[in-house]
Design an enzyme around this catalytic site. Sequence first.
Site, PDB file in Angstrom:
ATOM      1  N   HIS A   1      30.290  47.542  47.694  1.00  0.00           N
ATOM      2  CA  HIS A   1      31.685  47.880  47.954  1.00  0.00           C
ATOM      3  C   HIS A   1      32.249  46.858  48.915  1.00  0.00           C
ATOM      4  O   HIS A   1      31.629  46.549  49.923  1.00  0.00           O
ATOM      5  CB  HIS A   1      31.791  49.310  48.497  1.00  0.00           C
ATOM      6  CG  HIS A   1      31.365  50.318  47.480  1.00  0.00           C
ATOM      7  ND1 HIS A   1      30.075  50.757  47.377  1.00  0.00           N
ATOM      8  CD2 HIS A   1      32.058  50.916  46.473  1.00  0.00           C
ATOM      9  CE1 HIS A   1      29.985  51.600  46.355  1.00  0.00           C
ATOM     10  NE2 HIS A   1      31.165  51.715  45.782  1.00  0.00           N
TER      11      HIS A   1
ATOM     12  N   ARG B   1      22.822  61.387  37.656  1.00  0.00           N
ATOM     13  CA  ARG B   1      23.985  61.912  36.943  1.00  0.00           C
ATOM     14  C   ARG B   1      23.517  62.795  35.811  1.00  0.00           C
ATOM     15  O   ARG B   1      22.518  62.494  35.153  1.00  0.00           O
ATOM     16  CB  ARG B   1      24.834  60.772  36.378  1.00  0.00           C
ATOM     17  CG  ARG B   1      25.432  59.924  37.478  1.00  0.00           C
ATOM     18  CD  ARG B   1      26.339  58.864  36.929  1.00  0.00           C
ATOM     19  NE  ARG B   1      26.758  57.976  38.019  1.00  0.00           N
ATOM     20  CZ  ARG B   1      27.432  56.858  37.864  1.00  0.00           C
ATOM     21  NH1 ARG B   1      27.784  56.477  36.653  1.00  0.00           N
ATOM     22  NH2 ARG B   1      27.755  56.115  38.896  1.00  0.00           N
TER      23      ARG B   1
ATOM     24  N   CYS C   1      29.410  55.162  46.603  1.00  0.00           N
ATOM     25  CA  CYS C   1      30.640  54.814  47.339  1.00  0.00           C
ATOM     26  C   CYS C   1      30.835  55.600  48.640  1.00  0.00           C
ATOM     27  O   CYS C   1      31.072  54.990  49.685  1.00  0.00           O
ATOM     28  CB  CYS C   1      31.878  54.954  46.469  1.00  0.00           C
ATOM     29  SG  CYS C   1      31.581  55.013  44.714  1.00  0.00           S
TER      30      CYS C   1
ATOM     31  N   HIS D   1      34.878  48.291  44.062  1.00  0.00           N
ATOM     32  CA  HIS D   1      33.506  48.652  43.675  1.00  0.00           C
ATOM     33  C   HIS D   1      33.044  47.568  42.717  1.00  0.00           C
ATOM     34  O   HIS D   1      33.793  47.198  41.832  1.00  0.00           O
ATOM     35  CB  HIS D   1      33.419  49.935  42.858  1.00  0.00           C
ATOM     36  CG  HIS D   1      34.149  51.117  43.411  1.00  0.00           C
ATOM     37  ND1 HIS D   1      33.495  52.206  43.904  1.00  0.00           N
ATOM     38  CD2 HIS D   1      35.466  51.390  43.502  1.00  0.00           C
ATOM     39  CE1 HIS D   1      34.383  53.111  44.277  1.00  0.00           C
ATOM     40  NE2 HIS D   1      35.585  52.649  44.040  1.00  0.00           N
TER      41      HIS D   1
ATOM     42  N   ASP E   1      24.696  48.107  43.483  1.00  0.00           N
ATOM     43  CA  ASP E   1      26.051  48.496  43.843  1.00  0.00           C
ATOM     44  C   ASP E   1      26.533  47.716  45.060  1.00  0.00           C
ATOM     45  O   ASP E   1      25.735  47.350  45.916  1.00  0.00           O
ATOM     46  CB  ASP E   1      26.031  49.999  44.185  1.00  0.00           C
ATOM     47  CG  ASP E   1      27.349  50.671  43.849  1.00  0.00           C
ATOM     48  OD1 ASP E   1      28.298  49.962  43.473  1.00  0.00           O
ATOM     49  OD2 ASP E   1      27.418  51.906  43.976  1.00  0.00           O
TER      50      ASP E   1
ATOM     51  N   GLN F   1      21.659  51.593  40.821  1.00  0.00           N
ATOM     52  CA  GLN F   1      22.762  50.646  40.637  1.00  0.00           C
ATOM     53  C   GLN F   1      22.592  49.481  41.596  1.00  0.00           C
ATOM     54  O   GLN F   1      22.196  49.677  42.740  1.00  0.00           O
ATOM     55  CB  GLN F   1      24.095  51.316  40.961  1.00  0.00           C
ATOM     56  CG  GLN F   1      24.521  52.377  39.989  1.00  0.00           C
ATOM     57  CD  GLN F   1      25.864  52.955  40.389  1.00  0.00           C
ATOM     58  OE1 GLN F   1      25.992  53.519  41.463  1.00  0.00           O
ATOM     59  NE2 GLN F   1      26.857  52.795  39.540  1.00  0.00           N
TER      60      GLN F   1
ATOM     61  N   LYS G   1      40.388  47.342  36.418  1.00  0.00           N
ATOM     62  CA  LYS G   1      39.041  46.771  36.539  1.00  0.00           C
ATOM     63  C   LYS G   1      38.810  45.650  35.542  1.00  0.00           C
ATOM     64  O   LYS G   1      39.513  45.536  34.540  1.00  0.00           O
ATOM     65  CB  LYS G   1      37.990  47.854  36.335  1.00  0.00           C
ATOM     66  CG  LYS G   1      38.048  48.474  34.956  1.00  0.00           C
ATOM     67  CD  LYS G   1      36.902  49.424  34.702  1.00  0.00           C
ATOM     68  CE  LYS G   1      37.037  50.055  33.328  1.00  0.00           C
ATOM     69  NZ  LYS G   1      35.837  50.635  32.801  1.00  0.00           N
TER      70      LYS G   1
END
Length: 586
Positions: free
Chosen positions: A332, A310, A281, A462, A330, A328, A416
């Site tokens: 945004h 992580r 992000c 996200h 991912d 990911q 979410k």
Amino acid sequence: MTATSAPTATRDLAALRHTAAHLLAHAVIDLFGEDVKLAIGPAIENGFYYDFLKDTPFVPEDLPRLEARMRELIAAGLHMEGRPVERAEAERYYRERNQPFKLEILASIPESEPITMYTIGTFTDLCRGGHVDNSRDVGAVKLLSIAGAYWRGDEHNPMLQRIYGTAFPTQAELDAYLAQLAEAERRDHRKLGRELDLFSIQDEAGPGLIFWHPKGGAVRRQMEDWLHEELVRRGYELVYTPHVMRLGLWEQSGHTGFYRDNMFSPIAVDKDRYQLKPMNCPGHILIYKSRLRSYRELPVRLAELGTVYRYERSGVLHGLLRVRGFTQDDAHIFCRPDQIEAEIAECVEFAREVLRVFGFERYEVELSARDPARPGEYAGTDEEWRRAEDALVTTLQRMDIPFRRQPGEAVFYGPKIDVKLVDAIGRPWQLTTVQFDFNLPRRFGLAYVAEDGSQQTPLMVHRALWGSAERFFGVLIEHYAGAFPVWLAPVQAVVLPITDDQLAYARSVAAALRAAGFRVELDDSNERLQKKIRTHQMQKVPYMLVVGKSEAAANTVNVRSRSGDQAALGLEDFSRRLAAEVAARR
Ligand SMILES: [Zn+2]
Ligand SMILES: [Zn+2]
């Protein structure tokens, strides 16, 4: 493709299994005497366990004996009887029986709380309750395994022996569960990952870090190629961001506060400290912020196959499903308030397309909302939360998608939607998440110039559809039991010459198919044909192309499909058929 509601976990099943744990302890004492030290025996997700300390450890042969004793206890129709006791009485009871763990549990119960003892048959246990009334209600039991477990999960404490089991109201339900368990074992992605040479985890490199072998890499490339095309088609812009960024950025984003435990330690570089990224992000935010944005260019949809690291405790790591480094899919989305419903709808639609293309038929949707009792613990105003939840609900209703509302399940920065897919054997997997964020746009002072010239804060979403390439791959392996559809299969066809006389023709067949863009292998080993066929069946290759004298003469291939069908086809015909199948992603 249908969205289904998840079956609700029944409290009855937990009570039944917890009672089965008491019966297990009863059976252990019946068979091995009161010297065995007792710890705890809870119901868990798919069954129950009980922890014991025994001088000579349990062996697998003990399980059928214990199970037989439990069946006797079940058939005896024993009543579960509970009564409150004085603390001193419970202490005396366990001191007389020399049960140190029970005494420790007793000592940890606050003075204000009542203490209860439950008796079934001749076995009495310190317990809070939550049982079925009669041992007959336990139905059918099966003891599954023995494992080591530290007392209270702490490695400084003694190692106990944990016996796992499960129980169901009827033998038929137990049998169905055991069949599913065997099926899940057959599909285990760690086992198939080894057998099919898809990926590995190397001790020398570290736990939770995935090596994608060429065959796993071939599947991943198909996954990524499809995704990239789809992203571009849907108006996403692809970006790449660094893997390490200054620690200060993660302070600004708040990660060093609320996410510290999940991050790798910072790295010292020159006089500065850098952080391996746990999320993508902030990187995408910096790209958004790199210039002034006008209302006209919103929505901005930035997508990245972003690799993050992580920290997870080594004990929870699990194959491809729980790892320390992963990529990911991912994205945004930065948009105006009037665009948010369309953007959410698009995310959900995209998620459904992912499920459809990768061969999943059912899914479940959950909407995680704020806990209304704790409004102070969330970023964002009441109004923002209300509008965001409304947008999520309206979108799902408009798309006619059933969902479960989960109050209190939202993260602090926004509500979410989670999409759980249901795999070939009915297991749900949490992958897709579409998440509002009221926190980061403020922390980074994100803005756009509105139509009236004023500066406004964009909404930020996200979203990840696979969740991660690793996790999604793990689920795909298990869903297909390693037999990937042709478009994903690491090797789509293998050419098998019957004798060396056909080697030259076999080579030309493989070369022609490779030139047409297919992933093809040639098996020129000295093995007999039957042995070769077995090998490639085990490797779950969709097509075997057997070529002998007559095939070489006629420029044909004898096609054996994974399902066992056979057909003689001209090379051109086979190539066309394969191309059609790949294009249709069947
Ligand atoms: Zn109990
Ligand atoms: Zn994010």
